[in-house]
Every structure is written in structure tokens, then in C-alpha cells.
Design a protein around this motif. Structure first.
Motif, PDB file in Angstrom:
ATOM      1  N   TRP A 103       0.828  -1.203   0.000  1.00 51.15           N
ATOM      2  CA  TRP A 103       0.000   0.000   0.000  1.00 51.15           C
ATOM      3  C   TRP A 103       0.867   1.260   0.000  1.00 51.15           C
ATOM      4  CZ3 TRP A 103      -4.384   0.858  -1.871  1.00 51.15           C
ATOM      5  CH2 TRP A 103      -5.377  -0.114  -1.862  1.00 51.15           C
ATOM      6  N   ALA A 104       2.008   1.179   0.653  1.00 51.74           N
ATOM      7  CA  ALA A 104       2.934   2.319   0.610  1.00 51.74           C
ATOM      8  C   ALA A 104       3.381   2.570  -0.825  1.00 51.74           C
ATOM      9  CB  ALA A 104       4.140   2.052   1.503  1.00 51.74           C
ATOM     10  N   LYS A 105       3.642   1.476  -1.563  1.00 58.69           N
ATOM     11  CA  LYS A 105       4.044   1.644  -2.955  1.00 58.69           C
ATOM     12  C   LYS A 105       2.883   2.115  -3.819  1.00 58.69           C
ATOM     13  CE  LYS A 105       6.448  -0.347  -6.831  1.00 58.69           C
ATOM     14  NZ  LYS A 105       6.882  -1.536  -7.565  1.00 58.69           N
ATOM     15  N   MET A 106       1.681   1.645  -3.505  1.00 58.75           N
ATOM     16  CA  MET A 106       0.510   2.121  -4.240  1.00 58.75           C
ATOM     17  C   MET A 106       0.355   3.627  -4.068  1.00 58.75           C
ATOM     18  SD  MET A 106      -1.380  -0.068  -6.033  1.00 58.75           S
ATOM     19  CE  MET A 106      -3.160   0.221  -5.903  1.00 58.75           C
ATOM     20  N   LEU A 107       0.542   4.116  -2.858  1.00 62.02           N
ATOM     21  CA  LEU A 107       0.485   5.557  -2.623  1.00 62.02           C
ATOM     22  C   LEU A 107       1.498   6.288  -3.495  1.00 62.02           C
ATOM     23  CD1 LEU A 107       0.050   5.524   1.239  1.00 62.02           C
ATOM     24  CD2 LEU A 107      -1.371   6.878  -0.300  1.00 62.02           C
ATOM     25  N   TYR A 108       2.696   5.744  -3.541  1.00 61.10           N
ATOM     26  CA  TYR A 108       3.793   6.339  -4.315  1.00 61.10           C
ATOM     27  C   TYR A 108       3.506   6.260  -5.814  1.00 61.10           C
ATOM     28  CZ  TYR A 108       8.646   6.515  -6.129  1.00 61.10           C
ATOM     29  OH  TYR A 108       9.787   6.808  -6.829  1.00 61.10           O
ATOM     30  N   ASN A 109       3.170   5.059  -6.296  1.00 57.93           N
ATOM     31  CA  ASN A 109       2.973   4.858  -7.730  1.00 57.93           C
ATOM     32  C   ASN A 109       1.728   5.547  -8.269  1.00 57.93           C
ATOM     33  OD1 ASN A 109       5.224   3.434  -8.520  1.00 57.93           O
ATOM     34  ND2 ASN A 109       4.333   1.430  -8.179  1.00 57.93           N
ATOM     35  N   CYS A 110       0.619   5.430  -7.560  1.00 56.88           N
ATOM     36  CA  CYS A 110      -0.634   6.012  -8.057  1.00 56.88           C
ATOM     37  C   CYS A 110      -0.587   7.531  -8.067  1.00 56.88           C
ATOM     38  CB  CYS A 110      -1.817   5.536  -7.204  1.00 56.88           C
ATOM     39  SG  CYS A 110      -2.161   3.772  -7.378  1.00 56.88           S
ATOM     40  N   THR A 111       0.263   8.096  -7.234  1.00 55.03           N
ATOM     41  CA  THR A 111       0.409   9.553  -7.177  1.00 55.03           C
ATOM     42  C   THR A 111       1.350  10.068  -8.258  1.00 55.03           C
ATOM     43  OG1 THR A 111       0.016   9.504  -4.782  1.00 55.03           O
ATOM     44  CG2 THR A 111       1.049  11.486  -5.686  1.00 55.03           C
ATOM     45  N   LEU A 112       2.459   9.380  -8.471  1.00 53.04           N
ATOM     46  CA  LEU A 112       3.498   9.877  -9.365  1.00 53.04           C
ATOM     47  C   LEU A 112       3.424   9.327 -10.787  1.00 53.04           C
ATOM     48  CD1 LEU A 112       6.503   9.525  -6.903  1.00 53.04           C
ATOM     49  CD2 LEU A 112       5.594  11.687  -7.748  1.00 53.04           C
ATOM     50  N   ASN A 113       3.139   8.024 -10.900  1.00 58.07           N
ATOM     51  CA  ASN A 113       3.331   7.335 -12.178  1.00 58.07           C
ATOM     52  C   ASN A 113       2.429   7.861 -13.303  1.00 58.07           C
ATOM     53  OD1 ASN A 113       4.080   5.362 -14.078  1.00 58.07           O
ATOM     54  ND2 ASN A 113       4.422   3.850 -12.472  1.00 58.07           N
ATOM     55  N   PRO A 114       1.106   7.837 -13.150  1.00 55.61           N
ATOM     56  CA  PRO A 114       0.271   8.309 -14.253  1.00 55.61           C
ATOM     57  C   PRO A 114       0.359   9.819 -14.489  1.00 55.61           C
ATOM     58  CG  PRO A 114      -1.081   7.732 -12.361  1.00 55.61           C
ATOM     59  CD  PRO A 114       0.303   7.279 -12.051  1.00 55.61           C
ATOM     60  N   LEU A 115       0.478  10.599 -13.410  1.00 56.99           N
ATOM     61  CA  LEU A 115       0.555  12.053 -13.584  1.00 56.99           C
ATOM     62  C   LEU A 115       1.850  12.430 -14.291  1.00 56.99           C
ATOM     63  CD1 LEU A 115      -0.758  14.795 -13.045  1.00 56.99           C
ATOM     64  CD2 LEU A 115       0.419  14.846 -10.829  1.00 56.99           C
ATOM     65  N   GLY A 116       2.963  11.790 -13.897  1.00 58.07           N
ATOM     66  CA  GLY A 116       4.227  12.034 -14.587  1.00 58.07           C
ATOM     67  C   GLY A 116       4.164  11.645 -16.047  1.00 58.07           C
ATOM     68  N   ASN A 171      -0.913  20.150  -5.885  1.00 55.34           N
ATOM     69  CA  ASN A 171      -2.324  20.117  -5.487  1.00 55.34           C
ATOM     70  C   ASN A 171      -3.006  18.834  -5.970  1.00 55.34           C
ATOM     71  OD1 ASN A 171      -4.783  21.243  -4.411  1.00 55.34           O
ATOM     72  ND2 ASN A 171      -5.385  21.758  -6.508  1.00 55.34           N
ATOM     73  N   ILE A 172      -2.711  18.433  -7.214  1.00 54.17           N
ATOM     74  CA  ILE A 172      -3.279  17.180  -7.739  1.00 54.17           C
ATOM     75  C   ILE A 172      -2.783  15.992  -6.925  1.00 54.17           C
ATOM     76  CG2 ILE A 172      -3.338  15.619  -9.720  1.00 54.17           C
ATOM     77  CD1 ILE A 172      -3.059  18.128 -11.516  1.00 54.17           C
ATOM     78  N   MET A 173      -1.487  15.945  -6.643  1.00 57.96           N
ATOM     79  CA  MET A 173      -0.917  14.820  -5.900  1.00 57.96           C
ATOM     80  C   MET A 173      -1.493  14.736  -4.494  1.00 57.96           C
ATOM     81  SD  MET A 173       3.045  14.465  -7.168  1.00 57.96           S
ATOM     82  CE  MET A 173       3.551  16.124  -6.704  1.00 57.96           C
ATOM     83  N   ASN A 174      -1.664  15.880  -3.850  1.00 57.51           N
ATOM     84  CA  ASN A 174      -2.236  15.873  -2.496  1.00 57.51           C
ATOM     85  C   ASN A 174      -3.646  15.289  -2.499  1.00 57.51           C
ATOM     86  OD1 ASN A 174       0.036  16.948  -1.288  1.00 57.51           O
ATOM     87  ND2 ASN A 174      -0.709  19.052  -1.341  1.00 57.51           N
ATOM     88  N   LYS A 175      -4.420  15.612  -3.515  1.00 53.79           N
ATOM     89  CA  LYS A 175      -5.788  15.082  -3.603  1.00 53.79           C
ATOM     90  C   LYS A 175      -5.776  13.576  -3.878  1.00 53.79           C
ATOM     91  CE  LYS A 175      -7.964  19.432  -4.986  1.00 53.79           C
ATOM     92  NZ  LYS A 175      -8.627  20.196  -6.083  1.00 53.79           N
ATOM     93  N   LEU A 176      -4.857  13.140  -4.732  1.00 53.52           N
ATOM     94  CA  LEU A 176      -4.720  11.702  -4.983  1.00 53.52           C
ATOM     95  C   LEU A 176      -4.385  10.951  -3.694  1.00 53.52           C
ATOM     96  CD1 LEU A 176      -2.694  11.812  -8.332  1.00 53.52           C
ATOM     97  CD2 LEU A 176      -4.984  10.851  -8.068  1.00 53.52           C
ATOM     98  N   ILE A 177      -3.438  11.484  -2.943  1.00 55.44           N
ATOM     99  CA  ILE A 177      -3.018  10.844  -1.687  1.00 55.44           C
ATOM    100  C   ILE A 177      -4.180  10.777  -0.706  1.00 55.44           C
ATOM    101  CG2 ILE A 177      -1.548  11.134   0.356  1.00 55.44           C
ATOM    102  CD1 ILE A 177       0.591  12.307  -1.606  1.00 55.44           C
ATOM    103  N   ASP A 178      -4.911  11.875  -0.550  1.00 64.01           N
ATOM    104  CA  ASP A 178      -6.053  11.887   0.376  1.00 64.01           C
ATOM    105  C   ASP A 178      -7.100  10.847  -0.021  1.00 64.01           C
ATOM    106  OD1 ASP A 178      -4.928  13.928   1.876  1.00 64.01           O
ATOM    107  OD2 ASP A 178      -6.009  15.525   0.833  1.00 64.01           O
ATOM    108  N   GLU A 179      -7.393  10.755  -1.300  1.00 66.25           N
ATOM    109  CA  GLU A 179      -8.382   9.788  -1.761  1.00 66.25           C
ATOM    110  C   GLU A 179      -7.923   8.359  -1.515  1.00 66.25           C
ATOM    111  OE1 GLU A 179     -10.234  12.489  -5.443  1.00 66.25           O
ATOM    112  OE2 GLU A 179      -9.324  10.543  -5.852  1.00 66.25           O
ATOM    113  N   ILE A 180      -6.655   8.081  -1.781  1.00 62.38           N
ATOM    114  CA  ILE A 180      -6.136   6.724  -1.590  1.00 62.38           C
ATOM    115  C   ILE A 180      -6.163   6.347  -0.118  1.00 62.38           C
ATOM    116  CG2 ILE A 180      -4.111   5.231  -1.830  1.00 62.38           C
ATOM    117  CD1 ILE A 180      -3.390   6.995  -4.323  1.00 62.38           C
TER     118      ILE A 180
END
Length: 320
Positions: A191-204, A222-231
Motif C-alpha cells: 500500500w505504501a508503494k501504491m500511494l507512491y505509484n498512483c500519485t506519481l506514475n500516471p501524472l508524470g 495540489n493534484i498529488m495531495n488530492k490523490l493521496i487523500d483519496e487513496i
């Protein structure tokens, strides 16, 4: 020890070199072009950590399951893209004669729940997952380059069995020069990696930038913060847990350590897009959306990111 590696991309070649360096008998299951390249050129692991190079007489290459002897492998390492899991798990089931009585399957992939296709066919006590947060690229078909590293490769079970049977693989990876450990909390680390990957990978991938650039713009932050909160909301609602109590706790480490350690890394999703091939978005943000629907959680930013990547993918299909 006999080891079969299915998926001869950057991670597969690197792990194959690691296993050979520890005197294992390594076999690769590869597509025809890659099989020909590694038969001709051998394999290399370059970049950070120890450099390893082996000629083709140090390993075996298969391109179809009918060629593989029966009851031979102690471990099977799955290093393919997650998009191949349904096909691989079914093929292993149909050719289960190649597995020994106690063969263990270890999945080295992005995403969460990647063991699910395999435990449909095999006892759950035989299937393990690895958290890999090291960056691998493949500059040539036979070469794996390790570009960045922030934490050890961790191996464990999402089905809560003991790690004793897989400690030998972790030790071999570690002795080859890549830090590795086993853990009984692999779900938290995945789940730690999911937080990392789902935040950075597609947006990058959408913005065509490395990970570090995403932290240098208030809009992308701002986008990354919202992704993290949702996850985090999905993790909590699904009954899982991770290594941080709150999303704010995670953000502190994310911006102060995790991204700086991998500043120059470019997303694997971007690499897929440049090759015009299907990405792993379904097992990343797609998995978040699936769990969100099951638990009545709203994840609008994840949905937008997912839809954008799927739109890009659909353009590949139209151009074929």
C-alpha cells in the motif's frame, strides 16, 4: 536451486543476473525477440550496485511451455507487466507439470492484489508478492540498468503465511548487491508503494516529466495531495492499513524523502506510452477505483487520472 523467471524485461533480467551470481540455475521465459537477444548477447545488470554480466551458457531460455521439463523449478519469479497476469496464471495452470510439489511463485510487480489470478489456480500458501521501489530500465533488450533506489526489495505473503520458504530468495538478491528483506507486513508496504505509484506514475506520464518535476509546481502538488487523500480514504474504508497514520504523515515523507530519492526517475507508464503499449493503470489507480466503489468512497481525481491514461491507450488501439 532451479528458478524460472517469467517476464524478461528490466526487472527480470536484473533478478536473473542476481540469481546467477548466487549460483542458481536460472531459466527465462521470454518472447522471441528478447529470447534471441539474450541468447546472442547474454545478459547484463548495470547502473547502481554491482555490475553483472553473463553469457548465454550461464542460463536457459524458453519461448514456449512445451519445451520446459517437468517438476524442475523450486521458484518461479513473475516479473512481467501486470497486464499479463491472467494469461500467465492460466498458462502455468495448464502446464503445472513444470512445477515441483513445493514450487513457490513470487510476484515482482506494481499494483495491489496481483496474487489474485494465481490463487485461483494454486494454493495460496505457494504464492507471494514483492514490493519493489527500485527503478529499473532496459536500454537494450539484454541489459537492465538500475537507475534509482530508495528502499529494499521486500517479499512476503498477502495471505499471511510465514516467510521462511522465501527467505533464501531475499538473501540471494541481497548478496547480489540489491538490498532485500522478507516481511510479514507486505500488505502495508504494497500500500505504501501504491500511494507512491498512483500519485506519481500516471501524472508524470500525462505531463511527460520525471518525478522530481512534479514537486516543483503548485498545481501538480495540489493534484498529488488530492490523490493521496483519496487513496488513504480507500485504504481505511477497505480495512487495510499502511505505514502512516494519516495522509499528512505520508505527505511529509513523500515530499522530503521518497520523491527526492527518485527525483530523476521517469514513470514506467510513460515508458509504456512512448512504446504505444498498454499500461498498468488498471492495477494502479484502477484498483483504487475498484475498491472505492466496493466501499462507497468518492475518488474523483483518481478517476480523472485513470480516464486520461485510458484515453491515451485507446488512441494506440485506433492507430493499429
Amino acid at each position: 536451486m532451479n528458478i524460472l523467471i517469467i517476464g524478461t524485461g528490466a526487472i527480470g533480467i536484473a533478478l536473473g543476473a542476481s540469481m546467477i551470481s548466487q549460483k542458481a540455475n536460472v531459466s527465462f521465459y521470454a518472447r522471441e525477440k528478447t529470447a534471441q537477444a539474450i541468447k546472442t548477447e547474454g545478459i547484463q545488470r548495470i547502473g547502481i550496485f554491482n555490475h553483472l554480466k553473463y553469457d548465454s551458457n550461464k542460463f536457459t531460455v524458453y519461448t514456449n511451455y512445451e519445451e520446459i521439463p517437468s517438476n524442475i523449478f523450486d521458484y518461479i519469479l513473475i516479473t512481467s507487466k501486470t497486464t499479463a497476469n491472467n494469461d500467465i496464471s492460466r498458462a502455468l495452470h495448464e502446464n503445472k507439470r513444470i512445477l515441483g510439489k513445493n514450487t513457490k511463485i513470487i510476484i515482482f510487480q506494481n499494483g495491489f492484489g496481483n496474487d489474485e489470478p494465481y490463487i485461483q489456480y494454486f494454493d495460496k500458501t505457494r504464492v507471494y508478492c514483492a514490493r519493489v521501489i527500485t527503478g529499473f530500465t532496459r536500454p537494450q533488450r539484454h541489459i537492465s540498468e538500475i537507475t534509482v533506489h530508495t528502499q529494499p526489495i521486500l517479499i512476503g505473503s498477502l495471505q499471511n503465511q510465514d516467510t521462511q520458504d522465501i527467505e533464501v530468495i531475499s538473501e540471494m538478491i541481497n548478496k547480489s548487491g540489491i538490498p532485500s528483506k522478507t516481511t510479514k507486513d507486505i500488505d502495508k508496504y504494497l500500500w505504501a508503494k501504491m500511494l507512491y505509484n498512483c500519485t506519481l506514475n500516471p501524472l508524470g506520464a500525462i505531463l511527460d516529466v520525471n518525478y522530481g518535476k512534479l514537486t516543483e509546481n503548485n498545481y501538480s502538488i495540489n493534484i498529488m495531495n488530492k490523490l493521496i487523500d483519496e487513496i488513504f480514504n480507500v485504504i481505511t474504508a477497505s480495512g487495510y492499513s499502511t505505514l502512516w497514520k494519516t495522509s499528512d504523515d505520508y505527505k511529509k515523507e513523500f515530499y522530503s524523502k521518497l520523491v527526492p530519492d527518485t527525483y530523476n526517475h521517469k514513470p514506467s507508464t510513460l515508458q509504456d506510452i512512448k512504446k504505444k503499449q498498454k499500461t498498468e493503470i488498471d492495477t494502479l489507480n484502477g484498483k483504487i477505483i475498484q475498491l472505492a466503489k466496493q466501499n462507497n468512497v468518492e475518488v474523483p481525481v483518481n478517476e480523472i487520472i485513470y480516464d486520461m491514461i485510458k484515453t491515451i491507450e485507446s488512441n494506440f488501439e485506433e492507430s493499429e
